[in-house]
Enzyme design. Structure first.
Site, PDB file in Angstrom:
ATOM      1  N   ASN A  10       0.991  -1.264  -0.092  1.00  0.00           N
ATOM      2  CA  ASN A  10       0.229   0.157  -0.001  1.00  0.00           C
ATOM      3  C   ASN A  10       0.759   1.332  -0.022  1.00  0.00           C
ATOM      4  O   ASN A  10       1.671   1.445   0.738  1.00  0.00           O
ATOM      5  CB  ASN A  10      -0.949  -0.195   1.159  1.00  0.00           C
ATOM      6  CG  ASN A  10      -1.918   1.095   1.238  1.00  0.00           C
ATOM      7  OD1 ASN A  10      -1.258   2.256   1.030  1.00  0.00           O
ATOM      8  ND2 ASN A  10      -2.982   0.831   1.509  1.00  0.00           N
ATOM      9  N   HIS A  13       1.024   6.221   1.796  1.00  0.00           N
ATOM     10  CA  HIS A  13       1.802   7.207   2.653  1.00  0.00           C
ATOM     11  C   HIS A  13       3.042   7.907   1.868  1.00  0.00           C
ATOM     12  O   HIS A  13       3.574   8.663   2.702  1.00  0.00           O
ATOM     13  CB  HIS A  13       2.102   6.622   4.075  1.00  0.00           C
ATOM     14  CG  HIS A  13       0.687   6.378   4.742  1.00  0.00           C
ATOM     15  ND1 HIS A  13      -0.112   7.305   5.145  1.00  0.00           N
ATOM     16  CD2 HIS A  13      -0.115   5.113   4.945  1.00  0.00           C
ATOM     17  CE1 HIS A  13      -1.148   6.824   5.696  1.00  0.00           C
ATOM     18  NE2 HIS A  13      -1.092   5.507   5.635  1.00  0.00           N
ATOM     19  N   HIS A  46      -5.488   3.781  -1.623  1.00  0.00           N
ATOM     20  CA  HIS A  46      -6.879   3.920  -0.800  1.00  0.00           C
ATOM     21  C   HIS A  46      -7.293   5.372  -1.430  1.00  0.00           C
ATOM     22  O   HIS A  46      -6.535   6.466  -0.877  1.00  0.00           O
ATOM     23  CB  HIS A  46      -6.812   3.692   0.469  1.00  0.00           C
ATOM     24  CG  HIS A  46      -8.151   4.137   1.274  1.00  0.00           C
ATOM     25  ND1 HIS A  46      -8.182   3.779   2.414  1.00  0.00           N
ATOM     26  CD2 HIS A  46      -9.336   4.556   0.823  1.00  0.00           C
ATOM     27  CE1 HIS A  46      -9.524   4.183   2.914  1.00  0.00           C
ATOM     28  NE2 HIS A  46     -10.175   4.707   1.965  1.00  0.00           N
ATOM     29  N   ARG A  48      -9.333   8.017  -0.506  1.00  0.00           N
ATOM     30  CA  ARG A  48     -10.246   8.551   0.351  1.00  0.00           C
ATOM     31  C   ARG A  48     -10.999   9.642  -0.103  1.00  0.00           C
ATOM     32  O   ARG A  48     -10.807  10.435  -1.072  1.00  0.00           O
ATOM     33  CB  ARG A  48      -9.491   8.988   1.706  1.00  0.00           C
ATOM     34  CG  ARG A  48      -8.669   8.042   2.402  1.00  0.00           C
ATOM     35  CD  ARG A  48      -8.250   8.320   3.687  1.00  0.00           C
ATOM     36  NE  ARG A  48      -9.119   8.300   4.664  1.00  0.00           N
ATOM     37  CZ  ARG A  48      -9.328   7.590   5.577  1.00  0.00           C
ATOM     38  NH1 ARG A  48      -8.739   6.626   5.727  1.00  0.00           N
ATOM     39  NH2 ARG A  48     -10.330   7.528   6.533  1.00  0.00           N
ATOM     40  N   ARG A  52      -7.057  12.986   1.216  1.00  0.00           N
ATOM     41  CA  ARG A  52      -5.736  13.422   1.875  1.00  0.00           C
ATOM     42  C   ARG A  52      -4.360  12.825   1.533  1.00  0.00           C
ATOM     43  O   ARG A  52      -3.395  13.373   1.920  1.00  0.00           O
ATOM     44  CB  ARG A  52      -5.959  13.069   3.551  1.00  0.00           C
ATOM     45  CG  ARG A  52      -6.154  11.498   3.701  1.00  0.00           C
ATOM     46  CD  ARG A  52      -6.177  11.455   5.270  1.00  0.00           C
ATOM     47  NE  ARG A  52      -7.593  11.559   5.699  1.00  0.00           N
ATOM     48  CZ  ARG A  52      -8.274  11.072   6.822  1.00  0.00           C
ATOM     49  NH1 ARG A  52      -7.157  10.240   7.574  1.00  0.00           N
ATOM     50  NH2 ARG A  52      -9.356  11.053   7.176  1.00  0.00           N
ATOM     51  N   GLU A  76      -8.686   0.555  -2.733  1.00  0.00           N
ATOM     52  CA  GLU A  76      -9.617   0.528  -1.594  1.00  0.00           C
ATOM     53  C   GLU A  76     -10.514   1.682  -1.733  1.00  0.00           C
ATOM     54  O   GLU A  76     -10.035   3.029  -1.985  1.00  0.00           O
ATOM     55  CB  GLU A  76      -8.623   0.780  -0.378  1.00  0.00           C
ATOM     56  CG  GLU A  76      -7.486  -0.452  -0.106  1.00  0.00           C
ATOM     57  CD  GLU A  76      -7.058  -0.311   1.127  1.00  0.00           C
ATOM     58  OE1 GLU A  76      -6.347  -1.384   1.526  1.00  0.00           O
ATOM     59  OE2 GLU A  76      -6.842   0.775   1.750  1.00  0.00           O
ATOM     60  N   THR A 107      -8.054   3.595   8.762  1.00  0.00           N
ATOM     61  CA  THR A 107      -9.250   2.795   8.742  1.00  0.00           C
ATOM     62  C   THR A 107      -9.255   1.896  10.031  1.00  0.00           C
ATOM     63  O   THR A 107      -8.824   0.969  10.139  1.00  0.00           O
ATOM     64  CB  THR A 107      -9.312   1.993   7.421  1.00  0.00           C
ATOM     65  OG1 THR A 107      -9.017   2.532   6.415  1.00  0.00           O
ATOM     66  CG2 THR A 107     -10.710   1.139   7.372  1.00  0.00           C
ATOM     67  N   GLU A 157     -11.171  -9.321   3.462  1.00  0.00           N
ATOM     68  CA  GLU A 157     -10.106  -9.045   4.072  1.00  0.00           C
ATOM     69  C   GLU A 157     -10.177  -8.809   5.511  1.00  0.00           C
ATOM     70  O   GLU A 157     -10.743  -8.096   5.927  1.00  0.00           O
ATOM     71  CB  GLU A 157      -9.230  -7.824   3.415  1.00  0.00           C
ATOM     72  CG  GLU A 157      -7.924  -7.309   3.945  1.00  0.00           C
ATOM     73  CD  GLU A 157      -7.173  -6.180   3.356  1.00  0.00           C
ATOM     74  OE1 GLU A 157      -7.192  -6.355   1.976  1.00  0.00           O
ATOM     75  OE2 GLU A 157      -6.350  -5.486   3.881  1.00  0.00           O
ATOM     76  N   HIS A 200      -3.497  -4.579   7.833  1.00  0.00           N
ATOM     77  CA  HIS A 200      -3.736  -3.313   8.894  1.00  0.00           C
ATOM     78  C   HIS A 200      -2.749  -3.450   9.878  1.00  0.00           C
ATOM     79  O   HIS A 200      -2.835  -4.262  10.654  1.00  0.00           O
ATOM     80  CB  HIS A 200      -5.005  -3.176   9.125  1.00  0.00           C
ATOM     81  CG  HIS A 200      -5.158  -1.441   9.533  1.00  0.00           C
ATOM     82  ND1 HIS A 200      -4.959  -0.931  10.628  1.00  0.00           N
ATOM     83  CD2 HIS A 200      -5.776  -0.562   8.744  1.00  0.00           C
ATOM     84  CE1 HIS A 200      -5.048   0.438  10.527  1.00  0.00           C
ATOM     85  NE2 HIS A 200      -5.522   0.830   9.296  1.00  0.00           N
TER      86      HIS A 200
HETATM   87  N1  PXP Z   1      -5.911  -3.102   4.170  1.00  0.00           N
HETATM   88  C1  PXP Z   1      -6.843  -1.951   4.205  1.00  0.00           C
HETATM   89  C2  PXP Z   1      -8.177  -2.453   3.835  1.00  0.00           C
HETATM   90  C3  PXP Z   1      -6.567  -0.802   4.625  1.00  0.00           C
HETATM   91  O1  PXP Z   1      -7.492   0.011   4.748  1.00  0.00           O
HETATM   92  C4  PXP Z   1      -5.171  -0.602   4.788  1.00  0.00           C
HETATM   93  C5  PXP Z   1      -4.831   0.734   5.350  1.00  0.00           C
HETATM   94  O2  PXP Z   1      -5.108   1.897   4.446  1.00  0.00           O
HETATM   95  C6  PXP Z   1      -4.314  -1.693   4.989  1.00  0.00           C
HETATM   96  C7  PXP Z   1      -4.602  -2.939   4.499  1.00  0.00           C
HETATM   97  C8  PXP Z   1      -2.732  -1.342   5.187  1.00  0.00           C
HETATM   98  O3  PXP Z   1      -2.617  -1.057   6.446  1.00  0.00           O
HETATM   99  P1  PXP Z   1      -1.067  -0.288   7.128  1.00  0.00           P
HETATM  100  O4  PXP Z   1      -0.961   1.078   6.388  1.00  0.00           O
HETATM  101  O5  PXP Z   1      -1.660  -0.232   8.420  1.00  0.00           O
HETATM  102  O6  PXP Z   1      -0.088  -1.535   6.764  1.00  0.00           O
END
Ligand code: PXP
Length: 258
Positions: A10, A13, A46, A48, A52, A76, A107, A157, A200
């Site tokens: 992901n 960030h 994601h 959003r 952001r 996402e 999330t 998930e 997550h």
């Molecule tokens: N899976 C989902 C559905 C999420 O919303 C997120 C966070 O955007 C992640 C995985 C990844 O989480 P993290 O950034 O904490 O590794």
């Protein structure tokens, strides 16, 4: 022989850091290229509602990159009409439906598919018809898993945030309870014929136990990998995660190379 476990990286960030200055770098699309080169099986982003981090133009460019490379994009998104229109335009390989609250930092919980079944199901149908593989981001709760199955989604998930927080914050009994729930949830979902993913809050300390859950087919990991990349670079950060996942699947607890 256990099933292979895919890694979705992901890259949200990277966009968070870019947006802190409002310029063009660091570029999440460049991060996606590096992640694929380092062993990611796909890219997760994601979009959003408040934009952001990831922007609409990031999704345009990520979509073009991943189509060109024939690699999966996992989009996402919240269960809203605006996001559905965007997803139907891009038809990504996968769409993960997540709950979204404007005031949250990330999330925070899973989608409430039990209460929202009649709202979520038509979204799943539209996305299924468009050829995207739909995943619902839920807690490892038997009623949520059952309800997710009834929407027609192919994938769930499971939210690993509570397990990861309990490990990091030194609450071993809670961590054990959360891990037992994740393992039972994965088994229940797989028995219903759902493909099972998890994500997550996963870091190097929590990935081994999560990756050892045999029904899991994919982990989606972001924030920790991007943070670690500040110290070691994105490629090494991802490669170590990949090694730890592979070692957990091999069942030998081997440490990946740093
Ligand atoms: N899976 C989902 C559905 C999420 O919303 C997120 C966070 O955007 C992640 C995985 C990844 O989480 P993290 O950034 O904490 O590794």
């Amino acid at each position: 022989m256990s099933k292979p476990l895919r890694l979705g990286v992901n890259i949200d960030h990277v966009a968070t850091v870019r947006n802190a200055r409002g310029g063009l770098y660091p570029d999440p699309v460049r991060a996606a290229q590096e992640a694929l080169a380092a062993g990611a099986d796909g890219i997760t982003a994601h979009l959003r509602e408040d934009r952001r981090h990831i922007s609409d133009s990031d999704i345009d460019r990520l979509s073009a990159l991943l189509n060109a490379e024939a690699r999966p994009l996992n989009l996402e998104m919240a269960v809203t009409q605006e996001m559905l229109t965007i997803a139907l335009h891009h038809r990504p390989h996968a769409v993960c439906l997540v709950p979204e609250k404007r005031e949250e930092r990330t999330t925070e919980g899973g989608l409430d598919v039990v209460a929202g079944h009649n709202w979520v199901t038509p979204f799943v149908s539209r996305l299924n018809e468009a050829g995207s593989r739909v995943s619902l981001f839920i807690g490892a709760d038997p009623a949520q898993i059952e309800a997710a199955h009834r929407t027609g989604a192919a994938v769930v998930e499971l939210h690993t945030g509570a397990y990861c927080d309990a490990v990091r914050e030194g609450r071993p009994e809670e961590a054990d309870r959360e891990m037992a729930a994740l393992a039972a949830g994965a088994a229940q979902a797989a028995a219903l014929g759902l493909e099972v993913h998890a994500g997550h809050g996963i870091d190097y300390d929590t990935v081994t136990a999560v990756a050892a859950i045999p029904e899991l087919m994919e982990l989606n990991i972001g924030h920790f990998l991007i943070g670690e990349a500040i110290f070691v670079g994105l490629g090494p950060s991802i490669r170590r995660m990949r090694d730890l996942m592979d070692a957990a699947r091999a069942g030998d607890g081997r440490e990946g190379e740093a």
